[in-house]
Scaffold this motif. Structure first.
Motif, short mmCIF file in Angstrom:
data_model
loop_
_atom_site.label_atom_id
_atom_site.label_comp_id
_atom_site.label_asym_id
_atom_site.label_seq_id
_atom_site.Cartn_x
_atom_site.Cartn_y
_atom_site.Cartn_z
N PHE A 259 0.83 -1.21 0.00
CA PHE A 259 0.00 0.00 0.00
C PHE A 259 0.86 1.26 0.00
N ALA A 260 1.93 1.29 0.81
CA ALA A 260 2.80 2.46 0.86
C ALA A 260 3.48 2.68 -0.49
N THR A 261 3.90 1.59 -1.14
CA THR A 261 4.50 1.71 -2.47
C THR A 261 3.48 2.21 -3.47
N PHE A 262 2.24 1.77 -3.34
CA PHE A 262 1.16 2.23 -4.21
C PHE A 262 0.96 3.75 -4.08
N VAL A 263 0.96 4.26 -2.85
CA VAL A 263 0.81 5.70 -2.63
C VAL A 263 1.99 6.45 -3.24
N ALA A 264 3.21 5.93 -3.02
CA ALA A 264 4.40 6.59 -3.58
C ALA A 264 4.37 6.57 -5.10
N ILE A 299 -2.43 7.08 -13.57
CA ILE A 299 -3.10 6.70 -12.31
C ILE A 299 -3.87 5.39 -12.49
N GLY A 300 -4.59 5.28 -13.60
CA GLY A 300 -5.32 4.06 -13.88
C GLY A 300 -4.41 2.85 -14.01
N PHE A 301 -3.24 3.06 -14.62
CA PHE A 301 -2.29 1.97 -14.78
C PHE A 301 -1.79 1.47 -13.43
N VAL A 302 -1.49 2.39 -12.52
CA VAL A 302 -1.03 2.00 -11.18
C VAL A 302 -2.13 1.24 -10.43
N VAL A 303 -3.38 1.72 -10.54
CA VAL A 303 -4.50 1.06 -9.87
C VAL A 303 -4.72 -0.35 -10.42
N VAL A 304 -4.63 -0.49 -11.74
CA VAL A 304 -4.81 -1.80 -12.36
C VAL A 304 -3.70 -2.76 -11.91
N LEU A 305 -2.46 -2.26 -11.87
CA LEU A 305 -1.36 -3.10 -11.40
C LEU A 305 -1.62 -3.61 -9.98
N PHE A 309 -2.01 -7.63 -9.46
CA PHE A 309 -0.85 -8.34 -8.93
C PHE A 309 -0.77 -8.39 -7.41
N ALA A 310 -1.56 -7.57 -6.72
CA ALA A 310 -1.49 -7.55 -5.25
C ALA A 310 -2.58 -8.41 -4.62
N GLY A 311 -2.99 -9.44 -5.35
CA GLY A 311 -4.10 -10.26 -4.86
C GLY A 311 -3.83 -10.94 -3.54
N GLN A 312 -2.60 -11.43 -3.35
CA GLN A 312 -2.30 -12.15 -2.10
C GLN A 312 -2.34 -11.21 -0.90
N ALA A 313 -1.81 -9.99 -1.07
CA ALA A 313 -1.84 -9.02 0.02
C ALA A 313 -3.26 -8.58 0.32
N ILE A 314 -4.07 -8.39 -0.73
CA ILE A 314 -5.46 -8.00 -0.54
C ILE A 314 -6.23 -9.11 0.16
#
Length: 469
Positions: A259-264, A299-305, A309-314
């Protein structure tokens, strides 16, 4: 006198190479959390700092930042030492010493409940500060600062590749020993997946920057030049290292780290896309609609990534709610401890000793909490009011530096924004974990900050600009 007999530029390059090597070496043995690697890193870095200071003196462009960091270091370490001194009266001393006097006849009384541990903790605070100061001494030009950032980015990529190979082929092995925790998560060279996630998130941002620079250089390179093929090879290697950092980050399964990397990334990546081919030469003002389209696309690209790919963390976040996480269950107890000792603190490095008296039985009896899983709260508990003041000073200095860099730098502005995004990443994750308390990562981030601060306050000479345009 010594500097008169030595080629200063050659010596600076040699010391810079040693600095980079030491920072990377500090990462490898589990983040230098064990005594021997930590002692080696501290002795080597302090020696390098003394040599650099004697030969080169204070940095010119970042002198006020150097002085501010040195002042914070002196104040924090000085107060930490004061916490270990036998107090003449009972008021500043911890009440535990009064009970020890009554029960066991102990005549000693200090602010810290564990003076020996507090005294030893001075080195853990000093090492990242000294790393930062040494980086400022050696990064006197944009070229040298970028060498540091390039080396840190490539080392992060190499460690990510190692982590992926180790996790896929030997999931129960951590470097050369048996892995006992986080068997379902990639931790690279670290014991804790959250520290690995912070490191890999920072590595992802660094590799994005290196790819941006090399693709811009490739676009300006004449097609028939023999060096173009080498640039192509380097660009593909950088892309693979970026993918390795990102994949390793996702496999860490660290909710807060991702999540922190996502914000950055939301701070850094859209600007990078909009200004991918930006230059001060032949500057053209793009239509506003085109810039907005790039912004929302990035922004959309980051959200889609994140979603893909962050399914396990979610999934971990859904399965284990915040209220079921022991770290958050412990927060009220930590706040009670701070409220009892907010002025003087209980002594740096004493959390494990102090916290059991404030631990809520409702949180369960499993696990030994030797860290608060919150860098700010543990620092506040250990140092008292000195810690939040020092933290505000550090963030204030960085804010002024990055603001000046965004206003004054043009061609290298993305490095300034890289510093902003990485600081947000680390600061956010520090609120729920202790990555900054791991010496290897703290040294890595301090070296990173020294290079981005040097660029933010630097002035490019014409030769340097042409070389890195």
């Amino acid at each position: 006198m010594l500097s008169n007999f030595i080629n200063r530029q050659v010596l600076r390059e040699v010391l810079l190479f040693a600095f980079i090597g030491l920072v990377i070496l500090t990462l490898i043995p589990f983040g230098s959390v064990t005594p021997f690697p930590f002692a080696f890193a501290a002795i080597a870095m302090f020696g390098l700092a003394i040599i650099s200071a004697l030969i080169f003196g204070e940095p010119r462009q970042s002198r006020w930042v150097f002085s501010s960091a040195l002042l914070v270091l002196v104040v924090v370490t000085g107060w930490t030492f004061v916490q270990t001194i036998d107090m003449p009266s009972d008021w500043p001393a911890n009440p535990a010493w009064r009970a020890a006097r009554e029960l066991a006849g102990v005549q000693y009384a200090a602010i810290s409940v564990e003076p020996a541990d507090t005294l030893a903790s001075i080195l853990w605070i000093a090492l990242p500060f000294v790393t930062f100061l040494t980086g400022l001494l050696l990064c006197d030009t944009d070229q040298r600062a970028r060498k540091v950032l390039s080396a840190l980015g490539l080392s992060a990529g190499a460690i990510a590749v190692f982590g992926l190979l180790q996790f896929s082929m030997f999931p129960k092995i951590l470097i050369v020993i048996e892995k006992h925790a986080y068997l379902d998560s990639l931790t690279a060279v670290f014991v804790n997946r959250n520290t690995a996630a912070t490191f890999l998130g920072l590595g992802t941002l660094l590799m994005l920057t290196l790819i941006r620079d090399i693709t811009r250089a490739l676009a300006k390179y004449p097609p028939d030049e023999p060096g173009r093929n080498m640039l192509l090879v380097r660009s593909w290697i950088y892309i693979l290292l970026l993918c390795a950092c990102f994949s390793a980050l996702m496999l860490s399964r660290s909710r807060a780290g991702i999540f922190a990397t996502f914000v950055a990334a939301l701070i850094y990546f859209p600007w990078l896309v909009i200004n991918w081919n930006g230059s001060t030469r032949h500057l053209r003002v793009a239509p506003r609609w085109r810039s907005m389209l790039k912004l929302f696309s990035a922004i959309g690209f980051v959200v889609v990534l994140l979603a893909v790919f962050a399914g396990q963390a979610i999934l971990r976040a859904k399965e284990r709610r915040l209220e079921d996480d022991q770290r958050f269950c412990m927060l009220p107890g930590i706040w009670r401890a701070i409220s009892d000792h907010w002025l003087t603190g209980t002594g740096l490095g004493t959390f494990r000793t102090v916290f059991p008296a404030y631990r809520d039985p409702a949180c369960g009896i499993l696990g030994v909490f030797d860290r608060a899983h919150n860098f700010y709260l543990e620092g506040f508990l250990g140092l008292g009011i000195v810690f939040p003041i020092a933290t505000l000073v550090v963030f204030g200095v960085l804010a002024v530096v990055f603001r000046r860099g965004l206003a004054q730098r043009r061609r290298l502005r993305h490095y300034v924004l890289l510093g902003v995004a990485a600081t947000v990443l680390v600061a956010l994750h520090a609120a729920v974990d202790f990555s900054l308390q791991i010496p290897g990562f703290a040294v890595f981030f301090a070296a990173f900050l020294s290079a981005t601060v040097a660029i933010s306050l630097g002035r490019s000479q014409a030769e340097t600009d042409r070389q890195y345009a």
